[in-house]
Design an enzyme around this catalytic site. Structure first.
Site, PDB file in Angstrom:
ATOM      1  N   THR A   1      44.990  52.802  16.062  1.00  0.00           N
ATOM      2  CA  THR A   1      45.708  52.636  17.327  1.00  0.00           C
ATOM      3  C   THR A   1      45.816  53.971  18.050  1.00  0.00           C
ATOM      4  O   THR A   1      45.988  55.010  17.412  1.00  0.00           O
ATOM      5  CB  THR A   1      47.118  52.022  17.124  1.00  0.00           C
ATOM      6  OG1 THR A   1      47.766  51.927  18.397  1.00  0.00           O
ATOM      7  CG2 THR A   1      47.984  52.816  16.166  1.00  0.00           C
TER       8      THR A   1
ATOM      9  N   HIS B   1      51.900  41.532  19.937  1.00  0.00           N
ATOM     10  CA  HIS B   1      51.325  41.174  21.243  1.00  0.00           C
ATOM     11  C   HIS B   1      50.799  39.741  21.284  1.00  0.00           C
ATOM     12  O   HIS B   1      49.962  39.406  22.127  1.00  0.00           O
ATOM     13  CB  HIS B   1      50.222  42.170  21.622  1.00  0.00           C
ATOM     14  CG  HIS B   1      50.765  43.547  21.901  1.00  0.00           C
ATOM     15  ND1 HIS B   1      49.990  44.688  21.923  1.00  0.00           N
ATOM     16  CD2 HIS B   1      52.026  43.962  22.174  1.00  0.00           C
ATOM     17  CE1 HIS B   1      50.748  45.747  22.195  1.00  0.00           C
ATOM     18  NE2 HIS B   1      51.986  45.329  22.331  1.00  0.00           N
TER      19      HIS B   1
HETATM   20  P1  OAD Z   1      43.231  51.306  21.803  1.00  0.00           P
HETATM   21  O1  OAD Z   1      41.933  50.803  22.331  1.00  0.00           O
HETATM   22  O2  OAD Z   1      44.167  51.958  22.755  1.00  0.00           O
HETATM   23  O3  OAD Z   1      42.954  52.341  20.642  1.00  0.00           O
HETATM   24  C1  OAD Z   1      42.044  52.061  19.629  1.00  0.00           C
HETATM   25  C2  OAD Z   1      42.067  53.186  18.630  1.00  0.00           C
HETATM   26  O4  OAD Z   1      41.196  52.828  17.561  1.00  0.00           O
HETATM   27  C3  OAD Z   1      41.605  54.545  19.168  1.00  0.00           C
HETATM   28  O5  OAD Z   1      42.537  55.541  18.805  1.00  0.00           O
HETATM   29  C4  OAD Z   1      40.258  54.754  18.464  1.00  0.00           C
HETATM   30  O6  OAD Z   1      40.021  56.136  18.179  1.00  0.00           O
HETATM   31  C5  OAD Z   1      40.465  53.986  17.199  1.00  0.00           C
HETATM   32  N1  OAD Z   1      39.240  53.509  16.526  1.00  0.00           N
HETATM   33  C6  OAD Z   1      38.032  53.217  17.068  1.00  0.00           C
HETATM   34  N2  OAD Z   1      37.185  52.804  16.108  1.00  0.00           N
HETATM   35  C7  OAD Z   1      37.869  52.831  14.935  1.00  0.00           C
HETATM   36  C8  OAD Z   1      37.534  52.517  13.576  1.00  0.00           C
HETATM   37  N3  OAD Z   1      36.326  52.088  13.220  1.00  0.00           N
HETATM   38  N4  OAD Z   1      38.509  52.688  12.640  1.00  0.00           N
HETATM   39  C9  OAD Z   1      39.744  53.132  12.982  1.00  0.00           C
HETATM   40  N5  OAD Z   1      40.099  53.438  14.231  1.00  0.00           N
HETATM   41  C10 OAD Z   1      39.178  53.285  15.205  1.00  0.00           C
HETATM   42  O7  OAD Z   1      43.903  50.068  21.043  1.00  0.00           O
HETATM   43  P2  OAD Z   1      45.442  49.854  20.655  1.00  0.00           P
HETATM   44  O8  OAD Z   1      46.074  51.113  20.237  1.00  0.00           O
HETATM   45  O9  OAD Z   1      45.472  48.699  19.743  1.00  0.00           O
HETATM   46  O10 OAD Z   1      47.852  45.516  24.539  1.00  0.00           O
HETATM   47  O11 OAD Z   1      46.020  49.411  22.045  1.00  0.00           O
HETATM   48  C11 OAD Z   1      47.332  48.981  22.131  1.00  0.00           C
HETATM   49  C12 OAD Z   1      47.446  47.865  23.133  1.00  0.00           C
HETATM   50  O12 OAD Z   1      46.845  48.263  24.377  1.00  0.00           O
HETATM   51  C13 OAD Z   1      46.707  46.610  22.781  1.00  0.00           C
HETATM   52  O13 OAD Z   1      47.427  45.769  21.896  1.00  0.00           O
HETATM   53  C14 OAD Z   1      46.535  45.947  24.110  1.00  0.00           C
HETATM   54  C15 OAD Z   1      46.091  47.146  24.918  1.00  0.00           C
HETATM   55  O14 OAD Z   1      46.324  47.057  26.283  1.00  0.00           O
HETATM   56  C16 OAD Z   1      48.013  44.403  25.204  1.00  0.00           C
HETATM   57  O15 OAD Z   1      47.096  43.664  25.475  1.00  0.00           O
HETATM   58  C17 OAD Z   1      49.446  44.146  25.560  1.00  0.00           C
END
Ligand code: OAD
Length: 257
Positions: free
Chosen positions: A196, A125
Site C-alpha cells: 500500500t 473499501h
Molecule cells: P496504491 O496503488 O496507492 O499503492 C500500491 C502500492 O503497492 C505501491 O506502494 C506500490 O509500490 C506497491 N506495489 C506494487 N507492486 C507490488 C508488489 N508486487 N508487491 C508489493 N507491493 C507492490 O494502492 P493502495 O495503497 O491500495 O481506494 O490504494 C489505496 C486506495 O486508493 C485503494 O483502496 C483505492 C485507491 O483509490 C478506493 O477505491 C476508495
C-alpha cells in the site's frame, strides 16, 4: 528471491513474526494483488494514471453516467475474475489457520484474500463482488467471478439501480468495518504493511496510529512509501516473493510452538 532484500532483514522479520505469533496482523493494499495481474492505483502503470477517478469512482460520477461507471467496474471484475491468489495471499491464509496471523485488514475490493482461504478479512473499501441498491440499500453478494450481465443491474426487490458496494472518493469508510479494524490493530503487536502507498485516509491512519502506540511495523513493498519511515523493517520487493521466503523461514521453526 529478489537479491535486493538483505537476508538478515528477512530473518529478522521472520523472527518477529514467530516471537509475536498470534499477535501479528496484516494491512494490505493493491500491491498485494499486483503479481496476480490486477493493476494498482498509483505508480507508473496505476489506474489513476490512465483514468480520472472523478469520472469513475465518485457518487457524482455514478449519478451522471452510471453506465460508464458500471462498464469500468465490469472491466475490472473481468481482470480480477481471471486472477489467482498470490503467494502473499496464500501465506497469510496459512498463517491464520496456524494461529500465527490474527487476520487481514485490506483496502482491496478484489476478494483474493478470501479466495486464498483467509477467514478474518476486514474490507475497508467494500467488495467488487457485492452490489448495493441505491434506492432500498439492500446488498447482494454476486459471488467471486460473477459479473452482472445487464448494462445497468437492477435490485430484484425494489427495481432500484444497483451500484458496486465499494467505497468511492468523497464517501465515508463503513464505520463498523473501521471500528473492527481499530480493535484488531489495538490487540496486535506486529503489523505487516503490504503493498500500500499509505496515502488514502482514513485507512492509513490505522498503521500511523499503531506506530504512535509503539507497535512494530514491517513494510513489504518494492518502493518507498508514506509509511516507510514508521517501519522497523522494510522488505523491498514483490510481496509474493517476500512472503514465500518468509513462510519458509517461519515454517522452519513452527515446530517450536
Ligand atoms: P496504491 O496503488 O496507492 O499503492 C500500491 C502500492 O503497492 C505501491 O506502494 C506500490 O509500490 C506497491 N506495489 C506494487 N507492486 C507490488 C508488489 N508486487 N508487491 C508489493 N507491493 C507492490 O494502492 P493502495 O495503497 O491500495 O481506494 O490504494 C489505496 C486506495 O486508493 C485503494 O483502496 C483505492 C485507491 O483509490 C478506493 O477505491 C476508495
Amino acid at each position: 528471491m529478489s537479491e535486493v532484500v538483505p537476508p538478515e532483514d528477512l530473518s529478522s522479520a521472520a523472527r518477529l513474526i514467530k516471537e509475536h505469533s498470534g499477535k501479528v496482523l496484516a494491512f494490505t493494499g493493491a500491491g498485494v494483488s499486483a503479481e496476480a495481474g490486477i493493476p494498482t492505483f498509483r505508480g507508473k502503470d496505476g489506474l489513476w494514471n490512465r483514468y480520472r477517478p472523478e469520472e469513475l469512482a465518485t457518487p457524482r460520477a455514478f449519478e451522471s453516467n452510471p453506465k460508464r461507471v458500471w462498464e469500468w467496474y465490469k472491466w475490472r471484475m473481468s481482470i480480477i475474475a481471471r486472477a489467482e491468489p498470490t503467494w502473499a495471499h496464500k501465506v497469510m491464509a496459512d498463517w491464520e489457520r496456524k494461529g500465527v496471523l490474527m487476520g487481514v485488514v485490506t483496502q482491496n475490493v478484489d476478494g483474493l484474500h478470501q479466495r486464498a482461504g483467509s477467514r478474518l478479512v476486514i474490507e475497508l473499501h467494500g467488495s467488487i463482488w457485492r452490489t448495493r441498491c441505491t434506492v432500498c440499500g439492500r446488498r447482494f453478494d454476486l459471488g467471486f467471478g460473477n459479473i452482472p450481465e445487464e448494462d445497468l443491474p437492477r435490485c430484484r426487490e425494489c427495481g432500484g439501480l444497483l451500484r458496486p458496494d465499494v467505497v468511492w472518493f468523497e464517501e465515508p469508510v463503513p464505520m463498523d468495518q473501521f471500528e473492527r479494524a481499530e480493535r484488531l490493530f489495538s490487540e496486535a503487536e506486529v503489523i505487516l504493511i503490504v503493498g500500500t502507498s499509505g496515502v488514502v485516509m482514513p485507512a492509513a491512519l490505522l498503521p500511523i496510529n499503531a506506530a504512535r502506540q509503539g507497535k512494530i511495523l514491517v513494510e513489504v513493498n518494492p518502493e518507498e512509501t508514506n509509511l516507510s519511515s514508521l517501519a522497523t523493517i522494510r522488505l523491498r520487493g514483490p510481496a509474493g516473493e517476500i512472503f514465500r521466503e518468509l513462510a519458509r523461514l517461519v515454517e522452519e521453526d513452527l515446530s517450536w510452538r
